[in-house]
Motif scaffolding. Sequence first.
Motif, PDB file in Angstrom:
ATOM      1  N   ARG A 190       0.855   4.748  -7.946  1.00 20.19           N
ATOM      2  CA  ARG A 190       0.959   4.625  -6.495  1.00 20.19           C
ATOM      3  C   ARG A 190      -0.216   3.791  -6.000  1.00 20.19           C
ATOM      4  NH1 ARG A 190       0.091   7.697  -1.512  1.00 20.19           N
ATOM      5  NH2 ARG A 190       1.984   7.618  -0.247  1.00 20.19           N
ATOM      6  N   LEU A 191       0.076   2.672  -5.352  1.00 20.38           N
ATOM      7  CA  LEU A 191      -0.938   1.673  -5.029  1.00 20.38           C
ATOM      8  C   LEU A 191      -1.890   2.150  -3.929  1.00 20.38           C
ATOM      9  CD1 LEU A 191       1.335  -1.480  -5.172  1.00 20.38           C
ATOM     10  CD2 LEU A 191      -0.449  -0.849  -6.810  1.00 20.38           C
ATOM     11  N   ILE A 192      -3.183   1.999  -4.191  1.00 15.96           N
ATOM     12  CA  ILE A 192      -4.242   2.343  -3.242  1.00 15.96           C
ATOM     13  C   ILE A 192      -4.926   1.050  -2.791  1.00 15.96           C
ATOM     14  CG2 ILE A 192      -4.575   4.622  -4.275  1.00 15.96           C
ATOM     15  CD1 ILE A 192      -7.053   3.526  -5.691  1.00 15.96           C
ATOM     16  N   PRO A 193      -5.808   1.090  -1.777  1.00 13.72           N
ATOM     17  CA  PRO A 193      -6.424  -0.144  -1.291  1.00 13.72           C
ATOM     18  C   PRO A 193      -7.102  -0.986  -2.373  1.00 13.72           C
ATOM     19  CG  PRO A 193      -6.773   1.594   0.301  1.00 13.72           C
ATOM     20  CD  PRO A 193      -6.112   2.233  -0.885  1.00 13.72           C
ATOM     21  N   ALA A 194      -7.827  -0.340  -3.299  1.00 17.19           N
ATOM     22  CA  ALA A 194      -8.505  -1.096  -4.354  1.00 17.19           C
ATOM     23  C   ALA A 194      -7.511  -1.861  -5.209  1.00 17.19           C
ATOM     24  CB  ALA A 194      -9.345  -0.161  -5.225  1.00 17.19           C
ATOM     25  N   ASP A 195      -6.309  -1.297  -5.396  1.00 18.34           N
ATOM     26  CA  ASP A 195      -5.292  -1.978  -6.204  1.00 18.34           C
ATOM     27  C   ASP A 195      -4.853  -3.288  -5.563  1.00 18.34           C
ATOM     28  OD1 ASP A 195      -5.295   0.171  -8.002  1.00 18.34           O
ATOM     29  OD2 ASP A 195      -3.739   1.222  -6.873  1.00 18.34           O
ATOM     30  N   LEU A 196      -4.765  -3.311  -4.230  1.00 21.08           N
ATOM     31  CA  LEU A 196      -4.354  -4.551  -3.559  1.00 21.08           C
ATOM     32  C   LEU A 196      -5.371  -5.655  -3.801  1.00 21.08           C
ATOM     33  CD1 LEU A 196      -2.797  -3.399  -0.174  1.00 21.08           C
ATOM     34  CD2 LEU A 196      -1.872  -3.324  -2.486  1.00 21.08           C
ATOM     35  N   THR A 218       5.734  10.936   6.256  1.00 20.30           N
ATOM     36  CA  THR A 218       5.209   9.622   6.609  1.00 20.30           C
ATOM     37  C   THR A 218       4.091   9.221   5.659  1.00 20.30           C
ATOM     38  OG1 THR A 218       5.791   9.872   8.945  1.00 20.30           O
ATOM     39  CG2 THR A 218       4.071   8.275   8.417  1.00 20.30           C
ATOM     40  N   ARG A 219       3.229  10.164   5.303  1.00 17.43           N
ATOM     41  CA  ARG A 219       2.128   9.864   4.387  1.00 17.43           C
ATOM     42  C   ARG A 219       2.633   9.576   2.976  1.00 17.43           C
ATOM     43  NH1 ARG A 219      -2.869  13.903   5.440  1.00 17.43           N
ATOM     44  NH2 ARG A 219      -3.884  12.340   4.125  1.00 17.43           N
ATOM     45  N   LEU A 220       3.860   9.989   2.678  1.00 20.55           N
ATOM     46  CA  LEU A 220       4.478   9.660   1.393  1.00 20.55           C
ATOM     47  C   LEU A 220       5.255   8.353   1.469  1.00 20.55           C
ATOM     48  CD1 LEU A 220       5.809  13.142   0.205  1.00 20.55           C
ATOM     49  CD2 LEU A 220       3.918  11.833  -0.757  1.00 20.55           C
ATOM     50  N   ASP A 221       5.285   7.736   2.630  1.00 19.64           N
ATOM     51  CA  ASP A 221       5.988   6.471   2.848  1.00 19.64           C
ATOM     52  C   ASP A 221       7.485   6.595   2.584  1.00 19.64           C
ATOM     53  OD1 ASP A 221       5.838   3.761   3.683  1.00 19.64           O
ATOM     54  OD2 ASP A 221       6.147   3.126   1.619  1.00 19.64           O
ATOM     55  N   ALA A 222       8.062   7.747   2.960  1.00 13.76           N
ATOM     56  CA  ALA A 222       9.509   7.929   2.813  1.00 13.76           C
ATOM     57  C   ALA A 222      10.236   7.328   4.010  1.00 13.76           C
ATOM     58  CB  ALA A 222       9.832   9.419   2.708  1.00 13.76           C
ATOM     59  N   GLU A 223      11.509   6.962   3.797  1.00 17.74           N
ATOM     60  CA  GLU A 223      12.384   6.625   4.913  1.00 17.74           C
ATOM     61  C   GLU A 223      12.874   7.948   5.493  1.00 17.74           C
ATOM     62  OE1 GLU A 223      15.549   3.948   4.089  1.00 17.74           O
ATOM     63  OE2 GLU A 223      14.266   2.537   3.013  1.00 17.74           O
ATOM     64  N   ILE A 224      12.594   8.171   6.764  1.00 18.12           N
ATOM     65  CA  ILE A 224      12.767   9.489   7.361  1.00 18.12           C
ATOM     66  C   ILE A 224      13.962   9.517   8.303  1.00 18.12           C
ATOM     67  CG2 ILE A 224      11.667  11.241   8.807  1.00 18.12           C
ATOM     68  CD1 ILE A 224       8.959  10.092   7.843  1.00 18.12           C
ATOM     69  N   LEU A 246       0.830  -1.204   0.000  1.00 18.60           N
ATOM     70  CA  LEU A 246       0.000   0.000   0.000  1.00 18.60           C
ATOM     71  C   LEU A 246       0.867   1.257   0.000  1.00 18.60           C
ATOM     72  CD1 LEU A 246      -2.899   1.122   0.132  1.00 18.60           C
ATOM     73  CD2 LEU A 246      -2.659   1.162   2.628  1.00 18.60           C
ATOM     74  N   GLY A 247       0.576   2.183  -0.924  1.00 21.09           N
ATOM     75  CA  GLY A 247       1.316   3.433  -1.002  1.00 21.09           C
ATOM     76  C   GLY A 247       2.620   3.338  -1.764  1.00 21.09           C
ATOM     77  N   GLN A 248       3.016   2.132  -2.183  1.00 20.63           N
ATOM     78  CA  GLN A 248       4.258   1.954  -2.918  1.00 20.63           C
ATOM     79  C   GLN A 248       4.063   2.314  -4.394  1.00 20.63           C
ATOM     80  OE1 GLN A 248       7.201   0.699  -1.145  1.00 20.63           O
ATOM     81  NE2 GLN A 248       5.785   1.342   0.445  1.00 20.63           N
TER      82      GLN A 248
END
Length: 419
Positions: free
Chosen positions: A167-173, A226-232, A47-49
């Motif tokens: 960018r993957l959303i829940p429906a994509d999974l 965080t919402r962008l799923d970055a390594e912080i 998700l989010g990737q």
Amino acid sequence: MTEFIAPPSCATAEPSTTLKVDEARKRILQQIDAIENWRKVALRDALGQILHEDVIAPLSVPPHANSAMDGYALRGEDLKKESTQLKLVGSAFAGRPFGEIVNSGECVRIMTGGMMPQGCNTVIMQEQAELNQDIVTLHGEHHPGDNVRLAGEDIQAGTVVLKAGHRLIPADLGLLASLGFAEIAVRRRIRVAFFSTGDELKSLGEALQPGDIYDSNRYTLFAMLTRLDAEIMDMGVIKDTPDAVRHALLHASNEADVVITSGGVSVGEADYVKKLLAELGEVNFWRIALKPGRPLAFGKIGKAHFFGLPGNPVAVMVTFYQFVQPALLQLAGAAYQPPLLLQAIAAENIRKRPGRFEFQRGLLRSNTANQLEVTMTGEQGSGILHSMSQANCFILLDEDCDGVVAGSSVTVQPFAGLI
């Protein structure tokens, strides 16, 4: 060549060298190339990737024709204009198909999702049929093909179902699961380092002395990243000295794909900051016809992209959403998507002077006439963070706008479209 421009005051007239918002965003994106590294992840972790490659359907969905409801499966040619009677010869459930051929004059009891028996192409819902022992009588008007989901109706085998850069959303999974994918190839997460500068800034837990304030910018940046799923990599508050800032910039640029600062280094208030950035990289200091957030620094330090954001809390969020976030998504391999914009009715007068593009904070909702309506969330100063906390959209007022009268149409950018 590195260009240094002295930071303007709010009263400064816009010079001809000032960039418009769209031009600044365009210049930034032109210098951002997507990372090539990728990895395989389990579907539950995707998700989010960002997809590394196109996804090709290995099978059709559904893989076979099936019933859209509970009822009776039959041959469409057996339907008559008046009452139709058929012999019940078996049943078909989801996962338990009827394994024989259905002949003319026969029907099969079928449940929703059940595989269509061989010979059948029509389903009559159970409410329109009457069963008496093994004879089914149909009532009402029916047509061949009714209530059947065809094989491949959702997805045809061999087609591209999701493109690289998506960018993957829940429906994509769910979509990928329906195709049997247990894992998927995605771009690696981008690494972002950030810190604040300013001797007046204190981290949470520290006691405030006269003149001190708590650093809020790192927390909004952390949340947006965080919402962008970055390594912080949160480097905290850096002392406002040449050695401390030099060390922080070098360490961050060696470890991360992107370095973000707020305050101090963003517009070169101190001469040593300009010298450090010129020494360590190629950084432009821009004036943008924007409010809040006129000053912005952008460039590279080593291999890392650099963004120097203003120090005021709202200006940090505005410049992040309008310039940094699109750049980070492009760096991560995502296809660029223009901002989602809507039209709404201004519920009140909005004051503005021509010259700069303003992002005022608003509350978007439906009025009693079911029309989109927007109100401002109080004072709009660049240091008033609660105006962002209470808002759910930006009200976009272009450079030529000299105010808005209540009842007029305005353009809004919902926060929901900003990830």
